[in-house]
Design a protein around this motif. Structure first.
Motif, PDB file in Angstrom:
ATOM      1  N   GLN A   4       0.826  -1.206   0.000  1.00 26.83           N
ATOM      2  CA  GLN A   4       0.000   0.000   0.000  1.00 26.83           C
ATOM      3  C   GLN A   4       0.865   1.264   0.000  1.00 26.83           C
ATOM      4  OE1 GLN A   4      -2.748  -0.536   3.250  1.00 26.83           O
ATOM      5  NE2 GLN A   4      -4.056  -1.885   2.057  1.00 26.83           N
ATOM      6  N   ALA A   5       1.957   1.243   0.753  1.00 27.35           N
ATOM      7  CA  ALA A   5       2.870   2.393   0.767  1.00 27.35           C
ATOM      8  C   ALA A   5       3.464   2.616  -0.631  1.00 27.35           C
ATOM      9  CB  ALA A   5       3.973   2.173   1.793  1.00 27.35           C
ATOM     10  N   LEU A   6       3.828   1.523  -1.297  1.00 25.45           N
ATOM     11  CA  LEU A   6       4.374   1.647  -2.653  1.00 25.45           C
ATOM     12  C   LEU A   6       3.316   2.155  -3.630  1.00 25.45           C
ATOM     13  CD1 LEU A   6       6.556  -1.567  -2.719  1.00 25.45           C
ATOM     14  CD2 LEU A   6       7.396   0.781  -2.987  1.00 25.45           C
ATOM     15  N   ARG A   7       2.093   1.708  -3.485  1.00 27.07           N
ATOM     16  CA  ARG A   7       1.019   2.171  -4.364  1.00 27.07           C
ATOM     17  C   ARG A   7       0.768   3.668  -4.143  1.00 27.07           C
ATOM     18  NH1 ARG A   7       0.186  -1.699  -7.517  1.00 27.07           N
ATOM     19  NH2 ARG A   7       0.015  -3.807  -6.743  1.00 27.07           N
ATOM     20  N   ASN A   8       0.810   4.085  -2.891  1.00 32.93           N
ATOM     21  CA  ASN A   8       0.662   5.520  -2.609  1.00 32.93           C
ATOM     22  C   ASN A   8       1.789   6.311  -3.264  1.00 32.93           C
ATOM     23  OD1 ASN A   8      -1.717   5.321  -1.145  1.00 32.93           O
ATOM     24  ND2 ASN A   8      -0.657   4.990   0.779  1.00 32.93           N
ATOM     25  N   ARG A   9       3.020   5.794  -3.174  1.00 34.28           N
ATOM     26  CA  ARG A   9       4.181   6.446  -3.802  1.00 34.28           C
ATOM     27  C   ARG A   9       4.004   6.510  -5.319  1.00 34.28           C
ATOM     28  NH1 ARG A   9       7.558   9.820  -5.073  1.00 34.28           N
ATOM     29  NH2 ARG A   9       9.689   9.256  -5.571  1.00 34.28           N
ATOM     30  N   ALA A  10       3.380   5.479  -5.866  1.00 29.45           N
ATOM     31  CA  ALA A  10       3.159   5.426  -7.319  1.00 29.45           C
ATOM     32  C   ALA A  10       1.971   6.278  -7.744  1.00 29.45           C
ATOM     33  CB  ALA A  10       2.955   3.977  -7.756  1.00 29.45           C
ATOM     34  N   GLY A  11       1.240   6.823  -6.774  1.00 30.33           N
ATOM     35  CA  GLY A  11       0.056   7.614  -7.110  1.00 30.33           C
ATOM     36  C   GLY A  11      -1.121   6.757  -7.518  1.00 30.33           C
ATOM     37  N   GLN A  12      -1.072   5.498  -7.127  1.00 31.58           N
ATOM     38  CA  GLN A  12      -2.150   4.571  -7.477  1.00 31.58           C
ATOM     39  C   GLN A  12      -3.114   4.446  -6.292  1.00 31.58           C
ATOM     40  OE1 GLN A  12      -0.184   0.864  -8.276  1.00 31.58           O
ATOM     41  NE2 GLN A  12       0.638   1.548 -10.234  1.00 31.58           N
ATOM     42  N   ALA A  13      -4.369   4.243  -6.611  1.00 31.27           N
ATOM     43  CA  ALA A  13      -5.329   3.920  -5.565  1.00 31.27           C
ATOM     44  C   ALA A  13      -5.003   2.513  -5.096  1.00 31.27           C
ATOM     45  CB  ALA A  13      -6.752   3.984  -6.104  1.00 31.27           C
ATOM     46  N   THR A  14      -5.143   2.264  -3.821  1.00 34.46           N
ATOM     47  CA  THR A  14      -4.835   0.920  -3.343  1.00 34.46           C
ATOM     48  C   THR A  14      -5.898  -0.046  -3.840  1.00 34.46           C
ATOM     49  OG1 THR A  14      -5.934   1.426  -1.251  1.00 34.46           O
ATOM     50  CG2 THR A  14      -3.550   1.677  -1.321  1.00 34.46           C
ATOM     51  N   TYR A  15      -5.420  -1.165  -4.416  1.00 28.90           N
ATOM     52  CA  TYR A  15      -6.232  -2.251  -4.940  1.00 28.90           C
ATOM     53  C   TYR A  15      -7.199  -1.825  -6.033  1.00 28.90           C
ATOM     54  CZ  TYR A  15      -4.230  -4.198  -0.813  1.00 28.90           C
ATOM     55  OH  TYR A  15      -3.346  -4.570   0.149  1.00 28.90           O
ATOM     56  N   ASP A  16      -6.735  -0.942  -6.936  1.00 31.87           N
ATOM     57  CA  ASP A  16      -7.601  -0.568  -8.047  1.00 31.87           C
ATOM     58  C   ASP A  16      -6.806   0.016  -9.209  1.00 31.87           C
ATOM     59  OD1 ASP A  16      -9.996  -0.337  -9.365  1.00 31.87           O
ATOM     60  OD2 ASP A  16     -10.448   1.622  -8.538  1.00 31.87           O
ATOM     61  N   ALA A  17      -5.690  -0.622  -9.584  1.00 33.85           N
ATOM     62  CA  ALA A  17      -4.884   0.015 -10.623  1.00 33.85           C
ATOM     63  C   ALA A  17      -4.523  -0.938 -11.753  1.00 33.85           C
ATOM     64  CB  ALA A  17      -3.642   0.634 -10.024  1.00 33.85           C
ATOM     65  N   SER A  18      -3.411  -1.641 -11.628  1.00 31.41           N
ATOM     66  CA  SER A  18      -2.901  -2.432 -12.747  1.00 31.41           C
ATOM     67  C   SER A  18      -3.639  -3.763 -12.894  1.00 31.41           C
ATOM     68  CB  SER A  18      -1.410  -2.708 -12.548  1.00 31.41           C
ATOM     69  OG  SER A  18      -1.228  -3.652 -11.523  1.00 31.41           O
ATOM     70  N   PHE A  19      -3.423  -4.371 -14.028  1.00 29.05           N
ATOM     71  CA  PHE A  19      -4.003  -5.683 -14.305  1.00 29.05           C
ATOM     72  C   PHE A  19      -3.584  -6.706 -13.252  1.00 29.05           C
ATOM     73  CE2 PHE A  19      -3.593  -9.885 -16.261  1.00 29.05           C
ATOM     74  CZ  PHE A  19      -4.878 -10.072 -16.741  1.00 29.05           C
ATOM     75  N   ILE A  20      -2.276  -6.766 -12.978  1.00 25.83           N
ATOM     76  CA  ILE A  20      -1.761  -7.719 -11.987  1.00 25.83           C
ATOM     77  C   ILE A  20      -2.385  -7.444 -10.635  1.00 25.83           C
ATOM     78  CG2 ILE A  20       0.308  -8.440 -10.714  1.00 25.83           C
ATOM     79  CD1 ILE A  20       1.887  -7.901 -13.308  1.00 25.83           C
TER      80      ILE A  20
END
Length: 138
Positions: free
Chosen positions: A78-94
């Protein structure tokens, strides 16, 4: 984490999620293998290293649940997703498919109960089909 670009943070978050899925698969499939392989006398399911790592991992997971803590892999992801500017559990295919595989929306107590019961089952398997240590040649 300041050294990570948002793109690399997103890729690392996906890698952590894949690792998390692997941990879940190891616990679940390992338990099933012990339950099937124990009665069928599959020697590998009684391997000491496999059994110790399996039991310790499940006890750690159950203890985290009892303490009301998230898995460290989840926190880091989750910290990495925040750093990436991604919503947690709602971004990439993987992220989308792997997170749907291992994360469920249920009351916290159900996870505590499930993890505790699984840890007790694994401990019972330890007693019923104890791990075997390799004998060293004399």
């Amino acid at each position: 984490m300041r050294l990570l670009t948002p793109a690399s943070a997103g890729l690392l978050a996906d890698a952590l999620l894949a690792l998390h899925v692997g941990v879940v698969a190891f616990v679940v499939l390992g338990t099933m293998a012990i339950l099937v392989g124990g009665p069928l006398r599959w020697r590998w399911v009684r391997g000491f290293g496999f059994r110790v790592s399996h039991l310790v991992l499940m006890v750690f997971i159950a203890l985290q649940a009892w303490l009301g803590r998230l898995c460290p892999l989840t926190v880091w992801e989750q910290a990495l997703r925040n750093r990436a500017g991604q919503a947690t559990y709602d971004a990439s295919f993987i992220q989308h498919w792997l997170s749907r595989l291992i994360f469920f929306d249920a009351p916290w107590w159900t996870f505590v109960a499930a993890y505790t019961l699984l840890a007790l089952l694994i401990a019972a398997c330890w007693w019923r089909w104890p791990p075997l240590r390799r004998r060293r040649p004399a």
